[in-house]
Motif scaffolding. Structure first.
Motif, mmCIF file in Angstrom:
data_model
loop_
_atom_site.group_PDB
_atom_site.id
_atom_site.type_symbol
_atom_site.label_atom_id
_atom_site.label_comp_id
_atom_site.label_asym_id
_atom_site.label_seq_id
_atom_site.Cartn_x
_atom_site.Cartn_y
_atom_site.Cartn_z
ATOM 1 N N UNK A 132 0.814 -1.219 0.000
ATOM 2 C CA UNK A 132 0.000 0.000 0.000
ATOM 3 C C UNK A 132 0.846 1.267 0.000
ATOM 4 N N UNK A 133 2.177 1.108 -0.001
ATOM 5 C CA UNK A 133 3.058 2.268 -0.002
ATOM 6 C C UNK A 133 3.363 2.827 1.361
ATOM 7 N N UNK A 134 3.075 2.064 2.414
ATOM 8 C CA UNK A 134 3.341 2.515 3.773
ATOM 9 C C UNK A 134 4.657 1.933 4.283
ATOM 10 N N UNK A 135 5.357 2.645 5.175
ATOM 11 C CA UNK A 135 6.597 2.111 5.743
ATOM 12 C C UNK A 135 6.367 0.761 6.405
ATOM 13 N N UNK A 136 7.315 -0.158 6.219
ATOM 14 C CA UNK A 136 7.168 -1.510 6.739
ATOM 15 C C UNK A 136 8.528 -2.049 7.148
ATOM 16 N N UNK A 137 8.521 -3.087 7.977
ATOM 17 C CA UNK A 137 9.767 -3.746 8.347
ATOM 18 C C UNK A 137 10.304 -4.573 7.183
ATOM 19 N N UNK A 138 9.384 -5.186 6.420
ATOM 20 C CA UNK A 138 9.770 -5.926 5.223
ATOM 21 C C UNK A 138 8.885 -5.487 4.074
#
Length: 458
Positions: free
Chosen positions: A299-305
Motif C-alpha cells: 500500500x506504499x506505507x513504511x514496513x519492516x519488510x
C-alpha cells in the motif's frame, strides 16, 4: 603474472583520473563518513539530498514538475528539504524512468553522461544514464568494503563475471590493463566442466586476496570443485564476495567450505547503484552516504519488510528519486556492531536467477541471454523459459518500436549464445504474468543440472 600491489594501485589511480572519475577522493570521503554518528549522518544525507533536488529542479523537467506539484519547489530552492519530506513525492518506477528519459537526463552534468542498459528483476529493459559521480561512488563503496575484510586497492582479485564489454574487449590492451590492476576475469557465461577445471587452476595460480562474482556462479564453481575433490589452497584469500542475486544459506556454506574463507554479500542494481555490503561481523551495511532507502508495503506505507524504494544521492545525471527497485528487503533497527553510522539491513529477500544449459554442455549464467533481449529496441518486457537444451520459449511484450528486425535480432542473438540449431518459440503477449509467488522471474530453466551442481544453485 601479478604486479606489486603498490604498482597496481598506482595504475588504477591513473586510470580513474584519466576517466575523470573521482574514485579515490570518494574513497577517502567514505572512509571518514562511515564513522559519523547517526545524527551526523542524517545531516550529511540532508545536505546531499538538497543538492540532488536542486539539480533535478534545474535540469530534469520531469522531476521539476513533480516537485512543483508536491509543493516542494520553494523548499528545494531554500535547501530546506528533509529526508522525512520525501514521501510527499510519488514513487517512480522503471516505466517512468524509461518512458521519460529525455525529460529526466541532464546531458550537461559535469563529466558527461553515459548510457547503460539493465534487464531488471521483472525482465523489463531500461536504458538509463549515469555520470562520473555514480561510477566513482560504486567503485569507492566496493573498495571501502574490501578494506573491512583486509583487502586493499591493488591487491590480486578474481572476477567471476560476464558482460558484453568484458567479453568483447579481449585485445591486448584490455588484457594488459586487467593484469596491471591485478584483476583476473573469468567468464561466468561459459561454465562447462572443462572450463571450470581451468578456472580452478587459474585461481590457484593467481592466489587472489578476494574473489568476486554472481552468487549462483560462485556456488556452481564451488560445487564443481567439491565434486572433483578439489580444495583450493589459497593462502592469500581473505573473502569471497557475492553479488547479483540472493545468496542462499546452503550456497554460503558450500562456498565457505570449499574456499575456506567467509562469504560477503553485496546488494546493488545497475540502475539503482551499490546499496549495501556485508561487514565481517555479518552486518549488511547500507551505503548511507549515497542512498536513502525506504521500505514500503504493497500500500506504499513504511514496513519492516517490503519493497526497497531508493533515492540515489549520486544520480544527478538522471535522478532516481523514490525509485521502486522491485526488490524485497527486510529492515533492521540494530546499529552497526562495528560502531559505524551506516544503517543496517537484515536481509535482501528478492531476486533469483536460473542457469541456462547449452546443447554442447556449456552452463552459463542467465545474464548471458538476458543481455541479448535487453539491448533490442522494441522489447518492452520479456521472459525466457528453457524447456530443453535445444528449445527456448521467449515471451515478449512489444512496444512501439517492435518490428521484424527486432524478431530477427532475438533469434540471431540467442542462437549465437546457445547454438545454431536452437529452436526459439517467440510469443508476443500483452502482459507477462508473475510467478505463483508473486515474483517476476525473467529467466526460468527446466533443464536439470546434475548431482552437486544442482544442489549448488537450487
Amino acid at each position: 603474472m601479478s604486479v606489486p600491489a603498490w604498482l597496481a594501485r598506482g595504475v588504477f589511480r591513473v586510470q580513474e583520473a584519466a576517466m575523470r572519475r573521482p574514485t579515490f577522493a570518494m574513497l577517502a570521503e567514505l572512509e571518514r563518513t562511515q564513522w559519523l554518528s547517526r545524527s551526523e549522518m542524517l545531516d550529511y544525507q540532508t545536505g546531499h539530498l538538497n543538492v540532488l533536488l536542486q539539480l533535478a529542479l534545474a535540469h530534469s523537467p520531469w522531476h521539476a514538475d513533480r516537485l512543483q506539484a508536491a509543493g516542494l519547489a520553494d523548499a528545494v530552492r531554500a535547501g530546506a528539504v528533509l529526508p522525512s519530506d520525501l514521501p510527499r513525492l510519488p514513487t517512480m518506477d522503471k516505466r517512468d524512468a524509461r518512458d521519460n528519459v529525455e525529460r529526466l537526463v541532464w546531458r550537461g552534468v559535469p563529466g558527461g553522461v553515459f548510457p547503460y542498459t539493465t534487464g531488471g528483476s521483472s525482465g523489463e529493459p531500461l536504458i538509463f544514464y549515469f555520470g562520473r559521480a555514480r561510477q566513482a561512488a560504486d567503485a569507492a563503496g566496493r573498495l571501502r568494503a574490501r578494506r573491512w575484510w583486509g583487502v586493499n586497492p591493488g591487491e590480486r582479485e578474481v572476477y567471476l563475471w560476464g558482460a558484453p564489454v568484458e567479453l568483447n574487449k579481449t585485445d591486448r590492451i584490455k588484457s594488459l590493463r586487467d593484469r596491471l590492476v591485478n584483476q583476473l576475469l573469468l567468464n561466468a557465461f561459459e561454465m562447462s566442466p572443462v572450463r571450470m577445471d581451468d578456472y580452478l587452476q587459474a585461481i590457484r595460480t593467481w592466489n587472489p586476496r578476494a574473489i568476486y562474482g554472481y552468487a549462483s556462479s560462485l556456488a556452481l564453481l564451488a560445487a564443481h570443485a567439491e565434486a572433483r575433490g578439489i580444495r583450493p589452497r589459497l593462502d592469500a584469500l581473505r573473502v569471497v564476495s557475492s553479488t547479483g542475486e540472493p545468496l542462499f544459506p546452503h550456497q554460503r556454506e558450500l562456498i565457505e567450505r570449499v574456499f575456506g574463507v567467509p562469504v560477503s554479500v553485496e546488494y546493488g542494481a545497475r540502475d539503482a547503484g551499490l546499496m549495501a555490503l556485508q561487514a565481517p561481523d555479518g552486518s549488511l551495511l547500507q551505503m548511507s552516504e549515497t542512498h536513502l532507502v525506504e521500505v514500503l508495503d504493497a500500500a506504499g506505507n513504511p514496513a519492516e519488510e517490503g519493497e526497497a524504494v531508493i533515492t540515489s544521492l549520486v544520480s544527478a545525471a538522471q535522478p532516481f528519486i523514490r525509485y521502486r527497485t522491485g526488490d524485497v528487503v527486510r529492515r533492521s533497527g540494530r546499529a552497526d556492531p562495528g560502531g559505524r553510522g551506516l544503517a543496517v539491513l537484515d536481509a535482501v529477500v528478492g531476486r533469483q536467477t536460473d542457469f541456462i544449459v547449452a546443447a554442447d554442455g556449456r552452463i552459463m549464467h542467465a545474464l548471458a541471454v538476458i543481455y541479448v533481449l535487453r539491448a533490442i529496441p522494441g522489447v518492452g518486457q520479456f521472459k525466457l523459459i528453457q524447456h530443453a537444451v535445444d528449445r527456448l520459449e521467449v515471451q515478449v511484450v512489444p512496444d512501439a518500436r517492435w518490428n521484424d528486425a527486432a524478431r530477427e535480432a532475438i533469434l540471431h542473438g540467442l542462437r549465437a549464445r546457445l547454438g545454431a540449431t536452437l529452436v526459439v518459440d517467440l510469443n508476443l503477449l500483452d502482459t507477462i504474468a508473475p510467478e505463483a509467488s508473486g515474483k517476476h522471474r525473467y529467466v526460468v530453466s527446466h533443464v536439470p543440472l546434475h548431482g552437486a551442481l544442482a544442489q549448488a544453485v537450487a
